[in-house]
Design an enzyme around this catalytic site. Structure first.
Site, PDB file in Angstrom:
ATOM      1  N   ASN A  13      43.982  40.580  33.552  1.00  0.00           N
ATOM      2  CA  ASN A  13      44.284  41.931  33.085  1.00  0.00           C
ATOM      3  C   ASN A  13      45.193  42.545  34.151  1.00  0.00           C
ATOM      4  O   ASN A  13      44.719  42.959  35.196  1.00  0.00           O
ATOM      5  CB  ASN A  13      42.978  42.732  32.940  1.00  0.00           C
ATOM      6  CG  ASN A  13      43.240  44.202  32.639  1.00  0.00           C
ATOM      7  OD1 ASN A  13      44.349  44.591  32.299  1.00  0.00           O
ATOM      8  ND2 ASN A  13      42.201  45.025  32.779  1.00  0.00           N
ATOM      9  N   LYS A  15      46.761  45.258  34.125  1.00  0.00           N
ATOM     10  CA  LYS A  15      46.736  46.725  34.191  1.00  0.00           C
ATOM     11  C   LYS A  15      48.178  47.255  34.270  1.00  0.00           C
ATOM     12  O   LYS A  15      49.070  46.648  33.691  1.00  0.00           O
ATOM     13  CB  LYS A  15      45.862  47.196  35.355  1.00  0.00           C
ATOM     14  CG  LYS A  15      44.491  46.488  35.316  1.00  0.00           C
ATOM     15  CD  LYS A  15      43.479  47.057  36.242  1.00  0.00           C
ATOM     16  CE  LYS A  15      42.183  46.251  36.116  1.00  0.00           C
ATOM     17  NZ  LYS A  15      41.080  46.807  36.861  1.00  0.00           N
ATOM     18  N   HIS A  99      38.347  48.819  27.664  1.00  0.00           N
ATOM     19  CA  HIS A  99      38.261  48.668  29.120  1.00  0.00           C
ATOM     20  C   HIS A  99      37.736  49.968  29.736  1.00  0.00           C
ATOM     21  O   HIS A  99      38.068  51.061  29.270  1.00  0.00           O
ATOM     22  CB  HIS A  99      39.633  48.318  29.697  1.00  0.00           C
ATOM     23  CG  HIS A  99      39.537  47.910  31.132  1.00  0.00           C
ATOM     24  ND1 HIS A  99      39.494  48.830  32.146  1.00  0.00           N
ATOM     25  CD2 HIS A  99      39.417  46.684  31.700  1.00  0.00           C
ATOM     26  CE1 HIS A  99      39.365  48.177  33.302  1.00  0.00           C
ATOM     27  NE2 HIS A  99      39.315  46.875  33.057  1.00  0.00           N
ATOM     28  N   GLU A 101      38.555  51.573  32.273  1.00  0.00           N
ATOM     29  CA  GLU A 101      39.583  52.528  32.698  1.00  0.00           C
ATOM     30  C   GLU A 101      40.084  53.353  31.516  1.00  0.00           C
ATOM     31  O   GLU A 101      40.419  54.531  31.662  1.00  0.00           O
ATOM     32  CB  GLU A 101      40.736  51.789  33.406  1.00  0.00           C
ATOM     33  CG  GLU A 101      40.310  51.366  34.818  1.00  0.00           C
ATOM     34  CD  GLU A 101      40.980  50.104  35.329  1.00  0.00           C
ATOM     35  OE1 GLU A 101      42.020  49.699  34.776  1.00  0.00           O
ATOM     36  OE2 GLU A 101      40.448  49.511  36.286  1.00  0.00           O
ATOM     37  N   GLU A 171      31.700  44.011  32.081  1.00  0.00           N
ATOM     38  CA  GLU A 171      32.375  44.507  33.281  1.00  0.00           C
ATOM     39  C   GLU A 171      31.629  45.713  33.854  1.00  0.00           C
ATOM     40  O   GLU A 171      31.866  46.852  33.423  1.00  0.00           O
ATOM     41  CB  GLU A 171      33.808  44.920  32.944  1.00  0.00           C
ATOM     42  CG  GLU A 171      34.671  43.773  32.476  1.00  0.00           C
ATOM     43  CD  GLU A 171      36.127  43.962  32.891  1.00  0.00           C
ATOM     44  OE1 GLU A 171      36.675  43.052  33.502  1.00  0.00           O
ATOM     45  OE2 GLU A 171      36.687  45.038  32.615  1.00  0.00           O
ATOM     46  N   GLY A 177      37.658  46.604  40.706  1.00  0.00           N
ATOM     47  CA  GLY A 177      38.631  47.053  41.700  1.00  0.00           C
ATOM     48  C   GLY A 177      38.013  47.551  42.987  1.00  0.00           C
ATOM     49  O   GLY A 177      38.695  48.141  43.822  1.00  0.00           O
ATOM     50  N   SER A 217      36.018  42.362  40.209  1.00  0.00           N
ATOM     51  CA  SER A 217      36.251  41.735  41.517  1.00  0.00           C
ATOM     52  C   SER A 217      35.948  40.244  41.524  1.00  0.00           C
ATOM     53  O   SER A 217      35.501  39.696  42.532  1.00  0.00           O
ATOM     54  CB  SER A 217      35.462  42.460  42.614  1.00  0.00           C
ATOM     55  OG  SER A 217      35.858  43.827  42.680  1.00  0.00           O
TER      56      SER A 217
HETATM   57  P1  PGA Z   1      39.245  43.594  39.094  1.00  0.00           P
HETATM   58  O1  PGA Z   1      39.431  44.159  37.614  1.00  0.00           O
HETATM   59  O2  PGA Z   1      39.192  42.091  38.969  1.00  0.00           O
HETATM   60  O3  PGA Z   1      40.465  44.062  39.836  1.00  0.00           O
HETATM   61  O4  PGA Z   1      37.975  44.157  39.616  1.00  0.00           O
HETATM   62  C1  PGA Z   1      38.733  43.592  36.535  1.00  0.00           C
HETATM   63  C2  PGA Z   1      39.061  44.349  35.269  1.00  0.00           C
HETATM   64  O5  PGA Z   1      39.189  45.569  35.333  1.00  0.00           O
HETATM   65  O6  PGA Z   1      39.194  43.755  34.193  1.00  0.00           O
END
Ligand code: PGA
Length: 255
Positions: A13, A15, A99, A101, A171, A177, A217
């Site tokens: 992803n 982003k 997601h 976010e 998630e 993140g 992460s």
């Molecule tokens: P990250 O993001 O691996 O940077 O923690 C995962 C995601 O948001 O899908």
């Protein structure tokens, strides 16, 4: 079906990262590094404007391209939104929906997630549906309730037949993140809770066939252990997917 026969899927992803030219280079590098590693599907979910060039760059390779969101209406006065037909015509096969976010910063609710998911499926896109609890919910001991409720609400009105076109990504929001990763046991437990919800909705055979990813992460250091767990069939990877060499190591861990 069981872990041995379920499809493992490693998805990136990106982003809001990578310009079109950067995307082309990263897709090519990722395809080159992961070539022949057929033990899992490899997907890169890229910004809207990168889709067409990414699809072109991935042509003839095993890398599949996805988007990061889709609107539920087919067309009309929805400034800034993108329809499923637009994604398909650009060559996207997958779309991430729900997601955290999107939920946190852009007001997505389980209701809009459900509408987007149904529109995507109806148009012929495959969906990566994200669910997960925030830190306060985990600390209050209500992870199971939250994850179960999101899964049920987001899949409302979706039939068992459609589940072959849906991947679910667990998630935990506190792990995204942040560098904090769920322990393999926490990831397995939550993915197992989701599988239990699917069994209640669609029966055991369907529940055992659905690919459930962990995201938050995940990196080249922790992927192998997370992916070894029974209910963890893959990963949705943010930060580490931006560096093809790191992403490749996660793909290798999924073999
Ligand atoms: P990250 O993001 O691996 O940077 O923690 C995962 C995601 O948001 O899908």
């Amino acid at each position: 079906m069981n872990k041995a026969t379920r499809k493992a899927v490693i998805a990136g992803n990106w982003k809001m990262n990578m310009t079109p030219s950067e995307a082309v280079a990263a897709v090519k590098k990722t395809a080159e590094l992961t070539e022949g590693k057929n033990g899992c599907d490899v997907i890169l979910c890229v910004p809207f404007v990168d889709i067409a060039p990414a699809v072109e760059a991935a042509k003839g390779t095993h890398v599949k391209i996805g988007a990061q969101n889709v609107h539920f209406e087919a067309k009309g006065a929805y400034t800034g939104e993108i329809s499923a037909a637009m994604l398909l015509e650009c060559g996207a096969e997958y779309v991430i929906i729900g997601h955290s976010e999107r939920r946190q910063y852009f007001g997505e609710t389980d209701e809009t997630v459900n509408k987007r998911l149904k529109a995507a499926l109806a148009a012929g896109l495959k969906v990566i549906l994200c669910v997960g609890e925030v830190l306060e919910e985990r600390q209050s001991g209500i992870t199971e309730e939250i994850v179960s409720m999101q899964t049920k609400l987001d899949l409302a009105g979706v039939g068992a037949e459609d589940m072959k076109n849906i991947i679910i990504a667990y998630e935990p929001v506190w792990a995204i993140g942040t560098g904090l990763t769920a322990t393999p046991e926490q990831a397995d437990e939550a993915c197992g809770i989701i599988r239990g919800v699917l069994e209640g909705l669609y029966g055991k055979d369907t529940a055992e066939s659905v690919t459930i990813q962990y995201g938050g992460s995940m990196n080249d250091g922790n992927a192998a252990e997370l992916l070894s767990k029974y209910h963890v069939d893959g990963g949705l990877i943010g930060g580490a997917s931006l560096v093809p060499e790191k992403f490749d190591k996660i793909v290798s861990a999924a073999q």
